[in-house]
Design a protein around this motif. Structure first.
Motif, PDB file in Angstrom:
ATOM      1  N   GLU A 133      38.363 -18.416 -30.907  1.00 42.54           N
ATOM      2  CA  GLU A 133      37.308 -19.146 -30.207  1.00 42.54           C
ATOM      3  C   GLU A 133      37.894 -20.092 -29.159  1.00 42.54           C
ATOM      4  O   GLU A 133      37.370 -20.210 -28.042  1.00 42.54           O
ATOM      5  CB  GLU A 133      36.489 -19.925 -31.231  1.00 42.54           C
ATOM      6  CG  GLU A 133      35.173 -20.410 -30.729  1.00 42.54           C
ATOM      7  CD  GLU A 133      34.335 -21.010 -31.853  1.00 42.54           C
ATOM      8  OE1 GLU A 133      33.144 -21.186 -31.594  1.00 42.54           O
ATOM      9  OE2 GLU A 133      34.858 -21.321 -32.942  1.00 42.54           O
ATOM     10  N   LEU A 134      38.997 -20.738 -29.505  1.00 41.72           N
ATOM     11  CA  LEU A 134      39.654 -21.631 -28.546  1.00 41.72           C
ATOM     12  C   LEU A 134      40.138 -20.840 -27.333  1.00 41.72           C
ATOM     13  O   LEU A 134      39.971 -21.278 -26.194  1.00 41.72           O
ATOM     14  CB  LEU A 134      40.821 -22.370 -29.203  1.00 41.72           C
ATOM     15  CG  LEU A 134      40.429 -23.420 -30.240  1.00 41.72           C
ATOM     16  CD1 LEU A 134      41.659 -23.906 -30.993  1.00 41.72           C
ATOM     17  CD2 LEU A 134      39.698 -24.573 -29.598  1.00 41.72           C
ATOM     18  N   ALA A 135      40.727 -19.683 -27.569  1.00 45.09           N
ATOM     19  CA  ALA A 135      41.233 -18.863 -26.457  1.00 45.09           C
ATOM     20  C   ALA A 135      40.093 -18.305 -25.611  1.00 45.09           C
ATOM     21  O   ALA A 135      40.184 -18.252 -24.383  1.00 45.09           O
ATOM     22  CB  ALA A 135      42.083 -17.720 -27.002  1.00 45.09           C
ATOM     23  N   GLU A 140      29.906 -30.016 -31.222  1.00 41.67           N
ATOM     24  CA  GLU A 140      30.587 -30.609 -32.387  1.00 41.67           C
ATOM     25  C   GLU A 140      31.705 -31.552 -31.953  1.00 41.67           C
ATOM     26  O   GLU A 140      31.878 -32.617 -32.536  1.00 41.67           O
ATOM     27  CB  GLU A 140      31.162 -29.514 -33.285  1.00 41.67           C
ATOM     28  CG  GLU A 140      30.107 -28.764 -34.063  1.00 41.67           C
ATOM     29  CD  GLU A 140      30.740 -27.802 -35.032  1.00 41.67           C
ATOM     30  OE1 GLU A 140      31.624 -28.235 -35.804  1.00 41.67           O
ATOM     31  OE2 GLU A 140      30.354 -26.630 -35.020  1.00 41.67           O
ATOM     32  N   ILE A 141      32.444 -31.161 -30.939  1.00 39.18           N
ATOM     33  CA  ILE A 141      33.525 -32.016 -30.434  1.00 39.18           C
ATOM     34  C   ILE A 141      32.924 -33.252 -29.761  1.00 39.18           C
ATOM     35  O   ILE A 141      33.442 -34.362 -29.913  1.00 39.18           O
ATOM     36  CB  ILE A 141      34.453 -31.238 -29.464  1.00 39.18           C
ATOM     37  CG1 ILE A 141      35.122 -30.057 -30.175  1.00 39.18           C
ATOM     38  CG2 ILE A 141      35.481 -32.164 -28.833  1.00 39.18           C
ATOM     39  CD1 ILE A 141      36.109 -30.431 -31.258  1.00 39.18           C
ATOM     40  N   ALA A 142      31.827 -33.081 -29.038  1.00 36.72           N
ATOM     41  CA  ALA A 142      31.170 -34.219 -28.380  1.00 36.72           C
ATOM     42  C   ALA A 142      30.732 -35.267 -29.405  1.00 36.72           C
ATOM     43  O   ALA A 142      30.894 -36.469 -29.178  1.00 36.72           O
ATOM     44  CB  ALA A 142      29.978 -33.741 -27.556  1.00 36.72           C
ATOM     45  N   ARG A 143      30.198 -34.816 -30.545  1.00 33.78           N
ATOM     46  CA  ARG A 143      29.814 -35.759 -31.619  1.00 33.78           C
ATOM     47  C   ARG A 143      31.043 -36.486 -32.158  1.00 33.78           C
ATOM     48  O   ARG A 143      31.011 -37.699 -32.384  1.00 33.78           O
ATOM     49  CB  ARG A 143      29.096 -35.024 -32.747  1.00 33.78           C
ATOM     50  CG  ARG A 143      27.628 -34.784 -32.485  1.00 33.78           C
ATOM     51  CD  ARG A 143      26.880 -34.352 -33.737  1.00 33.78           C
ATOM     52  NE  ARG A 143      27.399 -33.132 -34.347  1.00 33.78           N
ATOM     53  CZ  ARG A 143      27.106 -31.888 -33.935  1.00 33.78           C
ATOM     54  NH1 ARG A 143      26.291 -31.712 -32.910  1.00 33.78           N
ATOM     55  NH2 ARG A 143      27.596 -30.848 -34.557  1.00 33.78           N
ATOM     56  N   ALA A 169      40.808 -32.482 -35.028  1.00 34.44           N
ATOM     57  CA  ALA A 169      39.365 -32.226 -34.937  1.00 34.44           C
ATOM     58  C   ALA A 169      39.086 -30.897 -34.250  1.00 34.44           C
ATOM     59  O   ALA A 169      38.185 -30.152 -34.658  1.00 34.44           O
ATOM     60  CB  ALA A 169      38.671 -33.364 -34.193  1.00 34.44           C
ATOM     61  N   ILE A 170      39.845 -30.579 -33.223  1.00 29.54           N
ATOM     62  CA  ILE A 170      39.664 -29.299 -32.519  1.00 29.54           C
ATOM     63  C   ILE A 170      39.904 -28.139 -33.476  1.00 29.54           C
ATOM     64  O   ILE A 170      39.077 -27.231 -33.608  1.00 29.54           O
ATOM     65  CB  ILE A 170      40.630 -29.199 -31.316  1.00 29.54           C
ATOM     66  CG1 ILE A 170      40.255 -30.215 -30.242  1.00 29.54           C
ATOM     67  CG2 ILE A 170      40.638 -27.778 -30.744  1.00 29.54           C
ATOM     68  CD1 ILE A 170      41.316 -30.381 -29.161  1.00 29.54           C
ATOM     69  N   HIS A 171      41.041 -28.174 -34.165  1.00 33.27           N
ATOM     70  CA  HIS A 171      41.421 -27.050 -35.023  1.00 33.27           C
ATOM     71  C   HIS A 171      40.631 -27.006 -36.327  1.00 33.27           C
ATOM     72  O   HIS A 171      40.540 -25.948 -36.948  1.00 33.27           O
ATOM     73  CB  HIS A 171      42.928 -27.074 -35.273  1.00 33.27           C
ATOM     74  CG  HIS A 171      43.699 -26.708 -34.047  1.00 33.27           C
ATOM     75  ND1 HIS A 171      43.833 -25.412 -33.613  1.00 33.27           N
ATOM     76  CD2 HIS A 171      44.342 -27.474 -33.145  1.00 33.27           C
ATOM     77  CE1 HIS A 171      44.542 -25.398 -32.502  1.00 33.27           C
ATOM     78  NE2 HIS A 171      44.860 -26.649 -32.188  1.00 33.27           N
ATOM     79  N   ALA A 172      40.035 -28.119 -36.736  1.00 28.73           N
ATOM     80  CA  ALA A 172      39.191 -28.120 -37.934  1.00 28.73           C
ATOM     81  C   ALA A 172      37.843 -27.460 -37.651  1.00 28.73           C
ATOM     82  O   ALA A 172      37.193 -26.962 -38.567  1.00 28.73           O
ATOM     83  CB  ALA A 172      38.970 -29.545 -38.421  1.00 28.73           C
ATOM     84  N   ARG A 173      37.444 -27.434 -36.401  1.00 26.85           N
ATOM     85  CA  ARG A 173      36.122 -26.931 -36.050  1.00 26.85           C
ATOM     86  C   ARG A 173      36.124 -25.537 -35.427  1.00 26.85           C
ATOM     87  O   ARG A 173      35.095 -24.868 -35.440  1.00 26.85           O
ATOM     88  CB  ARG A 173      35.449 -27.915 -35.083  1.00 26.85           C
ATOM     89  CG  ARG A 173      35.048 -29.209 -35.764  1.00 26.85           C
ATOM     90  CD  ARG A 173      34.773 -30.319 -34.770  1.00 26.85           C
ATOM     91  NE  ARG A 173      34.241 -31.513 -35.405  1.00 26.85           N
ATOM     92  CZ  ARG A 173      34.985 -32.396 -36.060  1.00 26.85           C
ATOM     93  NH1 ARG A 173      36.282 -32.224 -36.170  1.00 26.85           N
ATOM     94  NH2 ARG A 173      34.432 -33.458 -36.612  1.00 26.85           N
ATOM     95  N   HIS A 214      45.766 -37.556 -29.156  1.00 25.71           N
ATOM     96  CA  HIS A 214      45.868 -38.255 -30.431  1.00 25.71           C
ATOM     97  C   HIS A 214      45.884 -37.166 -31.501  1.00 25.71           C
ATOM     98  O   HIS A 214      45.216 -36.143 -31.367  1.00 25.71           O
ATOM     99  CB  HIS A 214      44.629 -39.126 -30.691  1.00 25.71           C
ATOM    100  CG  HIS A 214      44.537 -40.340 -29.856  1.00 25.71           C
ATOM    101  ND1 HIS A 214      43.706 -40.410 -28.749  1.00 25.71           N
ATOM    102  CD2 HIS A 214      45.146 -41.550 -29.966  1.00 25.71           C
ATOM    103  CE1 HIS A 214      43.815 -41.615 -28.235  1.00 25.71           C
ATOM    104  NE2 HIS A 214      44.682 -42.325 -28.932  1.00 25.71           N
ATOM    105  N   GLN A 215      46.599 -37.388 -32.589  1.00 26.43           N
ATOM    106  CA  GLN A 215      46.635 -36.384 -33.657  1.00 26.43           C
ATOM    107  C   GLN A 215      45.239 -36.145 -34.223  1.00 26.43           C
ATOM    108  O   GLN A 215      44.869 -35.015 -34.515  1.00 26.43           O
ATOM    109  CB  GLN A 215      47.594 -36.817 -34.777  1.00 26.43           C
ATOM    110  CG  GLN A 215      47.724 -35.777 -35.876  1.00 26.43           C
ATOM    111  CD  GLN A 215      48.274 -34.451 -35.381  1.00 26.43           C
ATOM    112  OE1 GLN A 215      49.228 -34.439 -34.613  1.00 26.43           O
ATOM    113  NE2 GLN A 215      47.673 -33.364 -35.800  1.00 26.43           N
ATOM    114  N   ILE A 216      44.428 -37.182 -34.345  1.00 32.64           N
ATOM    115  CA  ILE A 216      43.079 -37.012 -34.893  1.00 32.64           C
ATOM    116  C   ILE A 216      42.224 -36.137 -33.969  1.00 32.64           C
ATOM    117  O   ILE A 216      41.431 -35.323 -34.440  1.00 32.64           O
ATOM    118  CB  ILE A 216      42.412 -38.370 -35.199  1.00 32.64           C
ATOM    119  CG1 ILE A 216      41.167 -38.155 -36.054  1.00 32.64           C
ATOM    120  CG2 ILE A 216      42.115 -39.151 -33.930  1.00 32.64           C
ATOM    121  CD1 ILE A 216      40.586 -39.423 -36.634  1.00 32.64           C
ATOM    122  N   CYS A 217      42.405 -36.265 -32.660  1.00 33.96           N
ATOM    123  CA  CYS A 217      41.660 -35.428 -31.711  1.00 33.96           C
ATOM    124  C   CYS A 217      42.115 -33.970 -31.825  1.00 33.96           C
ATOM    125  O   CYS A 217      41.295 -33.045 -31.829  1.00 33.96           O
ATOM    126  CB  CYS A 217      41.857 -35.937 -30.284  1.00 33.96           C
ATOM    127  SG  CYS A 217      41.181 -37.599 -30.009  1.00 33.96           S
TER     128      CYS A 217
END
Length: 124
Positions: free
Chosen positions: A75-77, A91-94, A66-70, A60-63
């Motif tokens: 860090e993702l890599a 943070e993602i779990a919340r 949310a990943i890239h906003a946080r 979903h675009q919102i999901c």
């Protein structure tokens, strides 16, 4: 129709690609992605960190937002390059607990977290 609207529509696997018509489930929030809902592909290893031809998942675009906003690309890599580690991140779990109470086609603007905004402003 703007470029982003076109991208969401063009990335919609229910209308394009080999699996057109198949039911798509967001691997992050585990809710269905209905036809016409805002969605996009997430590179599990960011393109800037060598993931251009790596594995992607439809979210979903919102999901995805949310990943890239946080989290930063680095860090993702480094530690969040698979769906299980993303789901386990506090943070993602919340966010996931909240978004699972919303309709499958729910979308809202996503803002970068205060910590992430401040870290982008500070000199490195």
């Amino acid at each position: 129709m703007g470029r982003r609207d076109r991208r969401w529509r063009d990335d919609d696997p229910s209308t394009h690609g080999p699996h057109a018509g198949a039911r798509v489930i967001c691997p992050l929030c585990e809710r269905p992605i209905p036809p016409g809902a805002r969605q996009s592909r997430h590179h599990l290893t960011p393109k800037l960190k060598g993931g251009t031809h790596g594995e992607t998942v439809q979210l979903h675009q919102i999901c995805h937002s949310a990943i890239h906003a946080r989290h930063s690309e680095a860090e993702l890599a480094r530690r969040l390059s698979d769906v299980a580690s993303l789901r386990a991140e506090p943070e993602i779990a919340r966010f996931l607990a909240w978004v699972r109470t919303k309709p499958d086609d729910f979308h809202a603007a996503t803002r970068m977290t205060r910590e992430r905004r401040e870290s982008k402003r500070s000199p490195r």
